[in-house]
Design an enzyme around this catalytic site. Structure first.
Site, PDB file in Angstrom:
ATOM      1  N   MET A   1       0.563  -1.269   0.299  1.00  0.00           N
ATOM      2  CA  MET A   1       0.071  -0.168   0.410  1.00  0.00           C
ATOM      3  C   MET A   1       0.450   1.193   0.205  1.00  0.00           C
ATOM      4  SD  MET A   1      -2.902  -1.012   1.968  1.00  0.00           S
ATOM      5  CE  MET A   1      -4.127  -0.140   1.090  1.00  0.00           C
TER       6      MET A   1
ATOM      7  N   THR B   1      -8.314   4.407   5.064  1.00  0.00           N
ATOM      8  CA  THR B   1      -8.412   3.995   6.284  1.00  0.00           C
ATOM      9  C   THR B   1      -8.087   1.742   6.098  1.00  0.00           C
ATOM     10  OG1 THR B   1     -10.309   4.186   5.077  1.00  0.00           O
ATOM     11  CG2 THR B   1     -10.164   5.636   7.308  1.00  0.00           C
ATOM     12  N   ALA B   2      -8.033   1.809   4.481  1.00  0.00           N
ATOM     13  CA  ALA B   2      -8.038   1.102   4.264  1.00  0.00           C
ATOM     14  C   ALA B   2      -6.644  -0.153   5.089  1.00  0.00           C
ATOM     15  CB  ALA B   2      -7.726   0.173   2.980  1.00  0.00           C
ATOM     16  N   GLU B   3      -6.370  -1.424   5.494  1.00  0.00           N
ATOM     17  CA  GLU B   3      -6.024  -2.289   6.211  1.00  0.00           C
ATOM     18  C   GLU B   3      -5.237  -1.683   7.103  1.00  0.00           C
ATOM     19  OE1 GLU B   3      -5.228  -4.807   5.740  1.00  0.00           O
ATOM     20  OE2 GLU B   3      -5.531  -5.823   3.974  1.00  0.00           O
ATOM     21  N   GLY B   4      -6.123  -0.570   7.618  1.00  0.00           N
ATOM     22  CA  GLY B   4      -5.964   0.084   8.861  1.00  0.00           C
ATOM     23  C   GLY B   4      -5.711   1.330   9.036  1.00  0.00           C
TER      24      GLY B   4
END
Length: 468
Positions: free
Chosen positions: A106, A245-248
């Site tokens: 990411m 916000t994806a994966e945390g």
């Protein structure tokens, strides 16, 4: 699939099982419900599904058993391996590398997205002209107009995001190479892997959020042209921002980094070994530590703020002081009777910012390292300037520099920022072309490689479905 393992009322944590979901006709098996979660805010071409099971039995032997297994009588057996010298085992490395994989990916995605936005915005701002160079001479068709990239504030906004895109890319490259090396060399020293893993968490949080903000800033630099979906940058902004916000979430990721930094501060205080960039915390072993003792000598000229070695020393200094302040505040609260969780909850604002200072120090160190490996003199000169701008743009923003630099130093930094933008300007187009994004990938009327932005805008308007 991952599920909590429960044996005789005792929970052993999340474990991985394999399970067949569909039959030979691709229909869900009895007790299994699958579907799509629904329309999302971006990247709707990506399928994200949900799974619900009712009365489904998963055989015991469907547990992935490399690290543990369950005997027929229900006894849980952990497979323990020990490394020579007490270091990380191969299983430890595998665990860290698995968790880091998605985060590092990411970070790389953030570099790509911000790089695309930079390419579109810089190309447009070089071609687009607005305002006359000599207004005193009066306005006529003969009067020369300004390329909007040459308005200093606009130039700074564009090049600042370009320098960030490069910083993220070099950091991502370093992390990827580190992971590849450790995967291929099982016996290699991995003492700094926990520090790299903790840094990767904060990097994911910071880089994805910074890219989302940066893409929108670049879109605004394109004025009304960036309002149209045909610009490419408008759809990119809408599609990308969910990754913050994806994966945390950004805050959660930075707090994870900060927790590791507090542990490192404890290690430093106890004269224990420190790994990776946390080695800079070794002065904390002195009971009488004063953060002024690690302050770099104050710059006496603007030129010093163009020296990336000096800028790196400032980032290291800030990282040390912020970890010191956070750890001290935590220790003080615990000494007054608060539990760790109570103290930590009260200090999360400070902790989040501390995590970010470490992340920026990490990125700056990898940027400087990359500059040192560049063999082409002209290329090295160009990315050295970008590296300086990456650091200076953070300095002039002021976050957590209050008290560390006095007003004269900030004045030097602002002037250095102004100068380095002018120095980068002639290379701006070459620096975005270096990303090598084809027009098909940018899908932009205003970011075309040939620079024919007006022809592209006209063609897109004529071909719009709204006109049929």
């Amino acid at each position: 699939m991952e599920r909590a393992l429960l044996i005789d009322g005792k929970e052993y944590g999340v474990h991985v099982f394999w399970l067949q979901l569909r039959d030979e006709n691709l229909e869900p098996l009895p007790g299994i419900e699958v579907g799509d979660i629904g329309t999302k805010m971006g990247e709707n071409e990506v399928d994200i599904g949900y799974l619900r099971m009712k009365g489904v039995r998963i055989p015991r032997k469907h547990l992935m058993e490399k690290k543990q297994h369950v005997e027929p009588d229900g006894r849980y057996v952990k497979h323990v391996s020990k490394a020579k010298g007490g270091g990380a085992t191969k299983d430890d490395k595998s665990h860290y590398l698995t968790m880091m994989g998605a985060r590092v990916s990411m970070v790389g995605g953030a570099a790509a997205a911000l790089g695309k936005a930079s390419t579109i915005a810089v190309r447009y701002n070089v071609v687009r002209k607005q305002g006359f160079k000599d207004t005193a001479a009066g306005v006529s068709y003969m009067t020369q107009e300004n390329q909007i990239i040459d308005y200093k504030m606009n130039q700074y906004r564009l090049l600042k995001e370009l320098s960030l895109a490069y910083a993220i890319r070099f950091t991502s490259n370093w992390l990827t190479q580190k992971m590849d090396f450790l995967r291929k060399n099982a016996d290699a020293d991995a003492s700094d892997l926990p520090e790299t893993h903790a840094s990767a968490a904060g990097l994911k949080g910071f880089c994805c959020n910074a890219a989302a903000i940066g893409i929108e800033e670049l879109r605004k630099c394109c004025g009304g042209a960036g309002y149209l979906q045909a610009s490419g940058i408008a759809s990119l902004e809408a599609d990308y921002k969910w990754r913050a916000t994806a994966e945390g979430d950004t805050v959660v990721m930075l707090l994870q980094t900060a927790r590791y930094l507090v542990k490192a501060a404890n290690s430093a205080k106890n004269n224990e070994p420190l790994a990776g960039l946390t080695a800079c915390l070794s002065p904390l072993s002195d009971p009488d530590f004063d953060y002024n003792s690690v302050r770099p000598a104050a710059a006496t000229s603007v030129e010093q703020f163009l020296d990336i070695g000096y800028l790196l020393s400032l980032f290291e200094y800030r990282a040390i002081t912020q970890v010191y302040f956070l750890a001290n505040a935590l220790w003080d609260r615990q000494a007054k009777g608060e539990t760790f969780d109570e103290a930590w909850s009260a200090l999360t604002l400070k902790a989040c910012r501390t995590g970010q200072t470490h992340v920026l120090y990490f990125m700056m160190s990898k940027f400087v390292e990359m500059v040192g490996t560049c063999e082409d003199a002209a290329c090295q000169a160009a990315i050295t300037k970008l590296c300086a701008l990456f650091a200076l743009s953070d300095l002039v923003s002021g976050q957590q520099w209050a008290g560390l630099l006095d007003i004269s130093q900030i004045e030097f930094a602002e002037e250095a920022c102004n100068q380095v933008c002018s120095q980068i300007r002639p290379d701006a187009v070459a620096l975005v072309d270096a990303w090598d994004f084809p027009d098909a990938a940018l899908n932009s009327t205003i970011g075309r490689f040939d620079g024919n932005i007006y022809e592209g805008q006209y063609a897109a308007a004529v071909e719009s479905p709204l006109n049929t």
